[in-house]
Scaffold this motif. Sequence first.
Motif, PDB file in Angstrom:
ATOM      1  N   TYR A 224      -3.509 -28.817  67.574  1.00 36.13           N
ATOM      2  CA  TYR A 224      -4.235 -28.358  68.697  1.00 36.13           C
ATOM      3  C   TYR A 224      -5.619 -28.615  68.054  1.00 36.13           C
ATOM      4  CZ  TYR A 224      -5.371 -25.845  73.121  1.00 36.13           C
ATOM      5  OH  TYR A 224      -6.101 -25.560  74.195  1.00 36.13           O
TER       6      TYR A 224
ATOM      7  N   THR B 211      -4.117 -21.966  76.423  1.00 39.40           N
ATOM      8  CA  THR B 211      -3.068 -23.094  76.069  1.00 39.40           C
ATOM      9  C   THR B 211      -2.198 -22.953  77.439  1.00 39.40           C
ATOM     10  OG1 THR B 211      -3.053 -22.740  73.889  1.00 39.40           O
ATOM     11  CG2 THR B 211      -0.962 -23.700  74.903  1.00 39.40           C
TER      12      THR B 211
ATOM     13  N   MET C 130       1.111 -24.577  78.266  1.00 41.16           N
ATOM     14  CA  MET C 130       2.080 -25.328  77.676  1.00 41.16           C
ATOM     15  C   MET C 130       2.914 -25.802  78.738  1.00 41.16           C
ATOM     16  SD  MET C 130       5.186 -23.872  75.200  1.00 41.16           S
ATOM     17  CE  MET C 130       7.140 -25.053  75.339  1.00 41.16           C
TER      18      MET C 130
ATOM     19  N   VAL D 176       5.615 -25.772  70.839  1.00 38.46           N
ATOM     20  CA  VAL D 176       4.231 -25.224  70.721  1.00 38.46           C
ATOM     21  C   VAL D 176       4.480 -24.107  69.606  1.00 38.46           C
ATOM     22  CG1 VAL D 176       2.295 -23.918  71.277  1.00 38.46           C
ATOM     23  CG2 VAL D 176       3.241 -25.744  72.813  1.00 38.46           C
TER      24      VAL D 176
END
Lengths: 384, 384
Positions: free
Chosen positions: A138, A177, A179, A187
């Motif tokens: 990321y 984030t 997800m 992740v």
Amino acid sequence: MLTDYQLLRIPGPTPIPPSVERAMMKPMIGHRGNETSQMIQTIKPKLKKVFGTAQDVMMITGSGTSGLEAAIVNVVHPGDKVLVVATGVFGNRFTKICEAYQINVEEFAVEYGKALDPEAIRAHVQANPDIKAVFSTYCETSTGVLNPVGELAQAVHAVSEALVIIDGVSCMGGVETKMDEWGLDVVVTGSQKAFMLPAGLNFIAASERAWKVIEANPQKGFYLNLTKYRDNIAKDTTPFTPALSLLFGLEQVLENFEKEGLENVYARHQLMRDMTRAAFKALDLPLFTSDQDGSPTVTSVKPTDFDAEAFRKEIKSSFNLSVAGGQAEMKGQIFRVGHMGYCAPTDVLQYLGAMEIALIKVGKNIKLGAGVAAAQQVYLEGAK
Amino acid sequence: MLTDYQLLRIPGPTPIPPSVERAMMKPMIGHRGNETSQMIQTIKPKLKKVFGTAQDVMMITGSGTSGLEAAIVNVVHPGDKVLVVATGVFGNRFTKICEAYQINVEEFAVEYGKALDPEAIRAHVQANPDIKAVFSTYCETSTGVLNPVGELAQAVHAVSEALVIIDGVSCMGGVETKMDEWGLDVVVTGSQKAFMLPAGLNFIAASERAWKVIEANPQKGFYLNLTKYRDNIAKDTTPFTPALSLLFGLEQVLENFEKEGLENVYARHQLMRDMTRAAFKALDLPLFTSDQDGSPTVTSVKPTDFDAEAFRKEIKSSFNLSVAGGQAEMKGQIFRVGHMGYCAPTDVLQYLGAMEIALIKVGKNIKLGAGVAAAQQVYLEGAK
């Protein structure tokens, strides 16, 4: 120099807030008792918010690399073909682990300092339907790039069944984030970056789609077998002895996140990035990443008219201010400043003030105060 | 705002170094046992160096005021005439204590923001031979003045038998003191300023001349009777239960002083003063003290074109940066920045950076970065 004074601005580990230090000093308790279960119950919903997922977030005791290994061995088999998007040293870490498991790794190399291009990967994955998983960082700590992992996931899922597996170690907790919304499949992140804790704890979550693959996988190892973590976290416990002090600290970190408000945590990191970048531009320090690609947690500079290592030595010896150097091919070429976790805009002003002095000392011709002023201006505009 | 973050730059208490915090967390021990005696043995010679005396430095558990009271009740009697040199609020504290003991106090008022003039006091003492003691602050915390207490003592002793009694609370440990060489008779200081400890401990020493007076004094109270402290410290103990955690911390502070080197500790404070003053001048902030009178530990500003209290509120709410306001007659008129103890030149750059932003916000027309640049220039010249 003032004894027992340091300014730790490397991209992890980061300084630990006093409240978290105090929490970690609580006396040991039984890790199979009610108190630990209650602590895990408190932690669970808060970790989900940081991940942006409805799935339970599992906790693995170990270095960040154990988290990455868990993200690999649970979803792919020896002989499987995977694509590793390599935007820096930590993308390469995925490759090395895969190779240790005889996984058929293909690297998609991106020029260091640049973010991945989702469309390019979409085309590659479409042309290679046997790719079982796509790995990406990321934030790529070694360059300071924030990869558009949401767009990556959408691009991959549009053309392939491949799972999208993300190393969020050096930004999650400092960068939003989502997800579930973005369609990330696995992740993983660690405790020693924006989570403001010592190293030793990994957080990992898997999508429904990933769980199907994991369940069908006959060889998931033992310590890193995620089904054990899933079954245990569902019962508010862990499969193996947890690093209790780190859990005490995590509980406090998540409470601190809540007090500040996660949206404010993320806005603070954006602000610190923008302040730092504006200052470096004003000081004529060549940024290693573009404004669009630069991470809110770490900023890299590739100097052309002074030596990066001499500069790092100067700020360390004069101010005990630590920033990171380059890794692998970037060794000696760049320096990297961490602005994440327990770091405020006033800390940015502080390291900029110290760096300006050091720049003069290593022979760069700058105007004292110019970087600080640019950062202050960003603060005033951002905070208006 | 970042949770659990603060910048404490008031003139005491000051931040506590992590090594000292850890030391203070040691488990309790018996205060009449060998371990405590050994700790006091370690502390004694190091405290003497900070005081610049061959006398034992005694330790009284209490607030700074108890130390001041001890400095009074041991050497003067009800009905005695004393002179209090009042350069600010803490000079006045001497007066109030004396009045509570029916001591005949005469105040020698000095304009706030200015240091005392030894020659003026010499003349006054010479004209008033019945004055038994002259009291003065070393650093007057309420204004940021550093009084020339060495010259004061020489001036007084040249013409009088009066004892010279000094309150060194807000500078000792940050500013050199030569008690014996200068002829100071009683010197008292506290733990919560440049000693980087929480409040609760006083350090006090008396000259040979003062001890003669103390011994002849029939009424010295009980808890603050210094002969008890002297007789006990000679045997590496204390007359009453000591604040053990503070002693643990003190032992560490003195070790930290030694690591840095006391001369470097003092030079650091001078540098921080000079950086701060240069910055305030560059920002057109009227300093409340002259360059000659300004203390290395605290700097006061008396703004004319913005409200001091609005400015303090702004830096507190935006950055959790605390500086002090004015006291008594100076309330609302000045603000005071502490730069002492666990404070480095990079902390000066930090508060200056934050203050510049706040100045813009309260409507003062400044050039961003100008104060920081002036401070950086001083650093570069001082550190060359």
